[in-house]
Structure formats: structure tokens, C-alpha cells
Design a protein around this motif. Sequence first.
Motif, short mmCIF file in Angstrom:
data_model
loop_
_atom_site.label_atom_id
_atom_site.label_comp_id
_atom_site.label_asym_id
_atom_site.label_seq_id
_atom_site.Cartn_x
_atom_site.Cartn_y
_atom_site.Cartn_z
N LYS A 158 7.39 -8.58 4.51
CA LYS A 158 6.23 -9.47 4.65
C LYS A 158 5.52 -9.65 3.30
O LYS A 158 5.24 -10.78 2.88
CB LYS A 158 5.24 -8.91 5.69
CG LYS A 158 5.84 -8.75 7.07
CD LYS A 158 4.87 -8.16 8.06
CE LYS A 158 4.47 -6.72 7.78
NZ LYS A 158 5.59 -5.76 7.80
N SER A 159 5.22 -8.53 2.65
CA SER A 159 4.52 -8.62 1.36
C SER A 159 5.42 -9.29 0.32
O SER A 159 4.95 -10.10 -0.48
CB SER A 159 4.11 -7.22 0.88
OG SER A 159 3.30 -6.59 1.85
N SER A 160 6.71 -8.99 0.37
CA SER A 160 7.66 -9.61 -0.58
C SER A 160 7.69 -11.12 -0.39
O SER A 160 7.74 -11.88 -1.37
CB SER A 160 9.07 -9.06 -0.38
OG SER A 160 9.07 -7.65 -0.46
N LEU A 217 1.31 -8.32 -4.42
CA LEU A 217 1.18 -7.36 -3.33
C LEU A 217 2.19 -6.24 -3.52
O LEU A 217 3.32 -6.47 -3.93
CB LEU A 217 1.44 -8.06 -1.99
CG LEU A 217 0.39 -9.10 -1.62
CD1 LEU A 217 0.92 -10.00 -0.51
CD2 LEU A 217 -0.90 -8.42 -1.19
N GLN A 218 1.74 -5.04 -3.20
CA GLN A 218 2.62 -3.90 -3.34
C GLN A 218 3.71 -3.94 -2.26
O GLN A 218 3.44 -4.25 -1.10
CB GLN A 218 1.80 -2.62 -3.19
CG GLN A 218 2.47 -1.43 -3.83
CD GLN A 218 1.79 -0.14 -3.42
OE1 GLN A 218 0.62 -0.14 -2.99
NE2 GLN A 218 2.51 0.95 -3.53
N THR A 219 4.93 -3.67 -2.67
CA THR A 219 6.03 -3.62 -1.69
C THR A 219 6.64 -2.22 -1.76
O THR A 219 6.45 -1.51 -2.75
CB THR A 219 7.11 -4.67 -2.00
OG1 THR A 219 7.67 -4.40 -3.28
CG2 THR A 219 6.52 -6.08 -1.99
N THR A 269 3.80 0.38 3.63
CA THR A 269 3.22 0.20 2.31
C THR A 269 1.87 -0.53 2.39
O THR A 269 0.91 -0.13 1.75
CB THR A 269 4.20 -0.61 1.43
OG1 THR A 269 5.46 0.04 1.48
CG2 THR A 269 3.70 -0.68 -0.01
N THR A 270 1.82 -1.61 3.18
CA THR A 270 0.56 -2.36 3.32
C THR A 270 -0.34 -1.62 4.28
O THR A 270 0.08 -1.23 5.37
CB THR A 270 0.85 -3.78 3.84
OG1 THR A 270 1.76 -4.41 2.94
CG2 THR A 270 -0.43 -4.61 3.93
N ARG A 271 -1.60 -1.41 3.86
CA ARG A 271 -2.50 -0.56 4.65
C ARG A 271 -3.66 -1.31 5.28
O ARG A 271 -4.30 -0.82 6.20
CB ARG A 271 -3.08 0.56 3.77
CG ARG A 271 -2.03 1.51 3.27
CD ARG A 271 -1.67 2.51 4.34
NE ARG A 271 -0.60 3.39 3.88
CZ ARG A 271 -0.05 4.32 4.63
NH1 ARG A 271 -0.46 4.48 5.87
NH2 ARG A 271 0.92 5.07 4.16
N VAL A 286 -2.61 -13.94 5.58
CA VAL A 286 -3.03 -12.55 5.78
C VAL A 286 -1.79 -11.69 5.85
O VAL A 286 -0.95 -11.86 6.74
CB VAL A 286 -3.81 -12.38 7.11
CG1 VAL A 286 -4.49 -11.03 7.15
CG2 VAL A 286 -4.79 -13.51 7.34
N ASP A 287 -1.66 -10.78 4.90
CA ASP A 287 -0.60 -9.79 4.95
C ASP A 287 -1.09 -8.70 5.89
O ASP A 287 -2.28 -8.42 5.94
CB ASP A 287 -0.37 -9.21 3.55
CG ASP A 287 0.90 -8.36 3.46
OD1 ASP A 287 1.70 -8.40 4.41
OD2 ASP A 287 1.09 -7.70 2.43
N THR A 288 -0.22 -8.12 6.67
CA THR A 288 -0.70 -7.08 7.59
C THR A 288 0.22 -5.87 7.52
O THR A 288 1.38 -5.99 7.13
CB THR A 288 -0.75 -7.58 9.05
OG1 THR A 288 0.59 -7.67 9.55
CG2 THR A 288 -1.42 -8.94 9.16
MG LIG Z 1 3.66 -4.99 3.21
#
Ligand SMILES: [Mg+2]
Length: 296
Positions: free
Chosen positions: A171-173, A184-186, A199-201, A215-217
Amino acid sequence: MDYGIIFKGIGGFYYVKFNDSIYECKARGKFKNQKITPLVGDYVRISIQDEDKKLGMIEEILERKTELLRPTVANVNQAIIVFSIKNPLPNIILLDKMLVLAEQSGLDIVICFNKADLDVDFDYEKYEAIYHRIGYPVLKTCALEGEGIDALSVYLQDKITVFSGPSGVGKSSLLNAVHEGFTLQTGEISEKIKRGKHTTRHSELMELKNGGIVVDTPGFTSLSMHEVAPEDLKEYFIEFRMQGESCRFDNCMHLNEPGCAVKEAVERHDISKDRYEAYLYILNEINELKRRQKKW
Ligand SMILES: [Mg+2]
Ligand SMILES: Nc1nc2c(ncn2[C@@H]2O[C@H](COP(=O)(O)OP(=O)(O)OP(=O)(O)O)[C@@H](O)[C@H]2O)c(=O)[nH]1
Ligand SMILES: [Zn+2]
């Protein structure tokens, strides 16, 4: 517009985008008394406390058009449901549950199968066949090589979209690929169990150049269906709706009732057997939840 939108909330502070600036805001005490918590995505009226330091106060929260529970974001109008073709393999029951919850929230839905580069066995076509046929847009993407990213971007225009799906599916990628400015951190996939490492908090709104907000979740491994009433579930299997009108009984649950048009459609292969079985599985889970709740 006189209103700003909450992009991020951390420890009682809300970061509100208003007139192209971000204001750090607190919320008036009255909200707490009314048991209202401002949410990311809320449209709010703020009073400016200090223009130089960009400090403000949330005075009013506009009525929410939608309110998601997971993640808790207001006014979202679209969900991109992301799975990866491999590493981790898609959990189709989880996908069907996500579709149910997104339908219940009244969101537009796009299903995205990421990691196209790992699709050596041509599994994508199999998934696409099931979900495209019932009316959902289905995309095949590769965040690493850019396949499908333009198609994905088009869906994001002028909407507030959540990216949701299990941990490690990318998702973040994908968001980093959609928008150059995002960093965004992956996270790596665990070698042993082929799962993501969460990874995503937290959830935060981010603006795209095309007017979309995304919105990244954080990823998840299971979803609770406790907000879905058993008799409503069939409405959220969109391909059952039209067939269901021909059932002999108005309140047909499509189980063992005589004259059930949905079961007949399954026999004729007009409704996918996998989807029908997912319906039975999820219905059973909801009924179990109800039974357990009654015991307390
Ligand atoms: Mg993520
Ligand atoms: N082979 C391949 N790997 C990918 C692709 N997209 C992402 N990855 C890798 O998958 C891993 C997980 O990606 P993330 O973007 O952190 O996944 P996520 O869905 O945001 O995960 P959470 O934040 O934990 O929910 C990283 O190692 C990425 O480099 C892809 O298209 N192909
Ligand atoms: Zn029926």
C-alpha cells in the motif's frame, strides 16, 4: 472555502489544512463534553489563535458524510482494496469481508492486485474474472516497476481514498509510486512467513497533484464483522441483489429456502460458487458473534 480539513491527529493536536497552510489546532472543550472526537478527514471551522505560529482552535465539525471505523477516518468516499498476487498470497475471504464493509459504508470500490512482477502463474486473471464480472474495477499493478500506476491515479482524482489491505501487500509502495513527493516508509516481508511487518502505524491524509486526497493505513490480518447485521449481509454481495429480487420470499436469506433465485444462479454458474461460499462463511461468523454476545 471557510473550512479546513484535518490531515493528521496526534496526542490531542489536530493538523488542519486551511488556506494552503497547516495549522496546529486543539479542539474546544465542548466536543469532549459531547463525546465527539475530531477525526482525520473531518471538515472543520477553525479560529486562528496565532497566525505567525500557525496555531488554531477547532470551533465546529461539519456533519460527516461517511465515518470509517478501520481506520477511523471521516468523509472518505472511496476504498482501494489492495492485495498482492504473492508474498503474501491473497486471502479471498478477507477480501470479501473488506468488500462487505466498504459497501456498508457506501464507498466507491476499486480492487487492486499488486506485485504483478511475481505473477508467474498467471493468477491475476483468475481473480479478475470473479470481481470484474460483478462490477468492481480491478487493477493489476507493480509498485516497483510502475505497471498500472497511471490507471490507479485516474481513480484517485478529486476523491478521498483509503488504501486498505493486509500488511506487506505494498500500500505504501503504491502511494510512493503514485506521487513523486511521497516518502512513505515501506517494510520488508518476513522471509519465513511471507507476511508484512506492520510498517505503517497511523493514518494521515496526503494530497495528490490531481486534487485527490489519499490515506495510507496500517495493514491488518483479520476484520471483525460485528457491525454487520446477518439479514443485511446479502445486500453487500452486490451480485446477489438483482437475482435476489426473483426469490420466492422477500426476506430470503439464500440458504435453504424454496424458490431461491440466488442458489439457482449459483447452480447455473451465474453467481460464482466461491462468492456464495464466502457469503455462507461470513454469515456463519456473524451469527457466531451474535450468539457469543448474548451469552455475556
Ligand atoms: Mg504501509
Ligand atoms: N516484488 C514486488 N514487491 C513489492 C511491490 N510493491 C511493494 N513491494 C515490496 O513489498 C514490501 C512491503 O511493502 P509496503 O509498501 O511496506 O507494504 P504495506 O502494504 O504498506 O505494509 P504495512 O504498512 O505493513 O501495512 C516491501 O519490501 C516492498 O518493496 C511490487 O509491486 N512487487
Ligand atoms: Zn434467495
